[in-house]
Write a protein that holds these residues in place. Structure first.
Motif, PDB file in Angstrom:
ATOM      1  N   ASN A  12       0.848  -1.181   0.000  1.00 33.42           N
ATOM      2  CA  ASN A  12       0.000   0.000   0.000  1.00 33.42           C
ATOM      3  C   ASN A  12       0.891   1.242   0.000  1.00 33.42           C
ATOM      4  OD1 ASN A  12      -1.944   1.967   0.331  1.00 33.42           O
ATOM      5  ND2 ASN A  12      -2.679   1.232   2.287  1.00 33.42           N
ATOM      6  N   ASP A  13       0.818   2.011  -1.084  1.00 29.09           N
ATOM      7  CA  ASP A  13       1.546   3.279  -1.178  1.00 29.09           C
ATOM      8  C   ASP A  13       0.580   4.376  -0.730  1.00 29.09           C
ATOM      9  OD1 ASP A  13       2.886   5.581  -1.841  1.00 29.09           O
ATOM     10  OD2 ASP A  13       3.304   4.995  -3.910  1.00 29.09           O
ATOM     11  N   GLU A  14       0.520   4.575   0.587  1.00 27.22           N
ATOM     12  CA  GLU A  14      -0.459   5.510   1.147  1.00 27.22           C
ATOM     13  C   GLU A  14      -0.241   6.942   0.667  1.00 27.22           C
ATOM     14  OE1 GLU A  14      -1.427   5.089   5.323  1.00 27.22           O
ATOM     15  OE2 GLU A  14      -0.689   3.019   5.271  1.00 27.22           O
ATOM     16  N   ALA A  15       1.001   7.324   0.419  1.00 30.54           N
ATOM     17  CA  ALA A  15       1.300   8.677  -0.049  1.00 30.54           C
ATOM     18  C   ALA A  15       0.664   8.932  -1.414  1.00 30.54           C
ATOM     19  CB  ALA A  15       2.805   8.904  -0.119  1.00 30.54           C
ATOM     20  N   GLU A  16       0.554   7.886  -2.229  1.00 28.74           N
ATOM     21  CA  GLU A  16      -0.029   8.014  -3.572  1.00 28.74           C
ATOM     22  C   GLU A  16      -1.459   7.481  -3.648  1.00 28.74           C
ATOM     23  OE1 GLU A  16       1.359   9.448  -6.314  1.00 28.74           O
ATOM     24  OE2 GLU A  16       3.093  10.035  -5.110  1.00 28.74           O
ATOM     25  N   ASN A  17      -2.010   7.025  -2.520  1.00 30.71           N
ATOM     26  CA  ASN A  17      -3.366   6.468  -2.474  1.00 30.71           C
ATOM     27  C   ASN A  17      -3.555   5.348  -3.492  1.00 30.71           C
ATOM     28  OD1 ASN A  17      -4.208   8.114  -0.363  1.00 30.71           O
ATOM     29  ND2 ASN A  17      -4.915   9.706  -1.743  1.00 30.71           N
ATOM     30  N   GLU A  34      -9.528   6.195  -2.928  1.00 30.70           N
ATOM     31  CA  GLU A  34      -9.728   7.414  -2.139  1.00 30.70           C
ATOM     32  C   GLU A  34     -10.227   6.960  -0.779  1.00 30.70           C
ATOM     33  OE1 GLU A  34     -12.505   9.740  -4.390  1.00 30.70           O
ATOM     34  OE2 GLU A  34     -11.092  10.064  -6.020  1.00 30.70           O
TER      35      GLU A  34
END
Length: 97
Positions: A12-17, A34
């Motif tokens: 999971n790349d949370e910075a890039e959603n 989102e």
């Protein structure tokens, strides 16, 4: 019926959603989302042409949905691929609002 690619890793790349699938360290697909409160809306899924039909998309979405379950999130499958995956895998239908 597709077979799952054994060396797919998902993070999971949370910075890039987005969730990112990699094969041998190389990007192979993404599932954009989102997040709002306790809801996660999957907006778009992309799998690289070279690995289409090898289960990369299914592995990617399964991981993302398992993550949503662990985090107690309600899933909104705006993306047609995610919606189809949930329809084909009834065990995930309880995640949908």
């Amino acid at each position: 019926m597709s077979t799952e690619h054994s060396s797919v890793e998902v993070g999971n790349d949370e910075a890039e959603n987005r969730y990112v699938a990699t094969i041998d360290g190389k990007p192979a697909g993404t599932a954009a989302y989102e997040r709002s409160g306790d809801t996660i809306t999957f907006t778009h899924t992309v799998v690289d042409e070279e690995v289409e039909g090898q289960g990369v998309g299914s592995t990617l979405i399964r991981h993302a949905l398992d993550d949503a379950r662990t985090l107690h999130l309600t899933v909104v499958p705006q993306c047609a691929f995610v919606a189809a995956f949930i329809e084909e895998h009834p065990a995930y239908q309880d995640l949908v609002a």
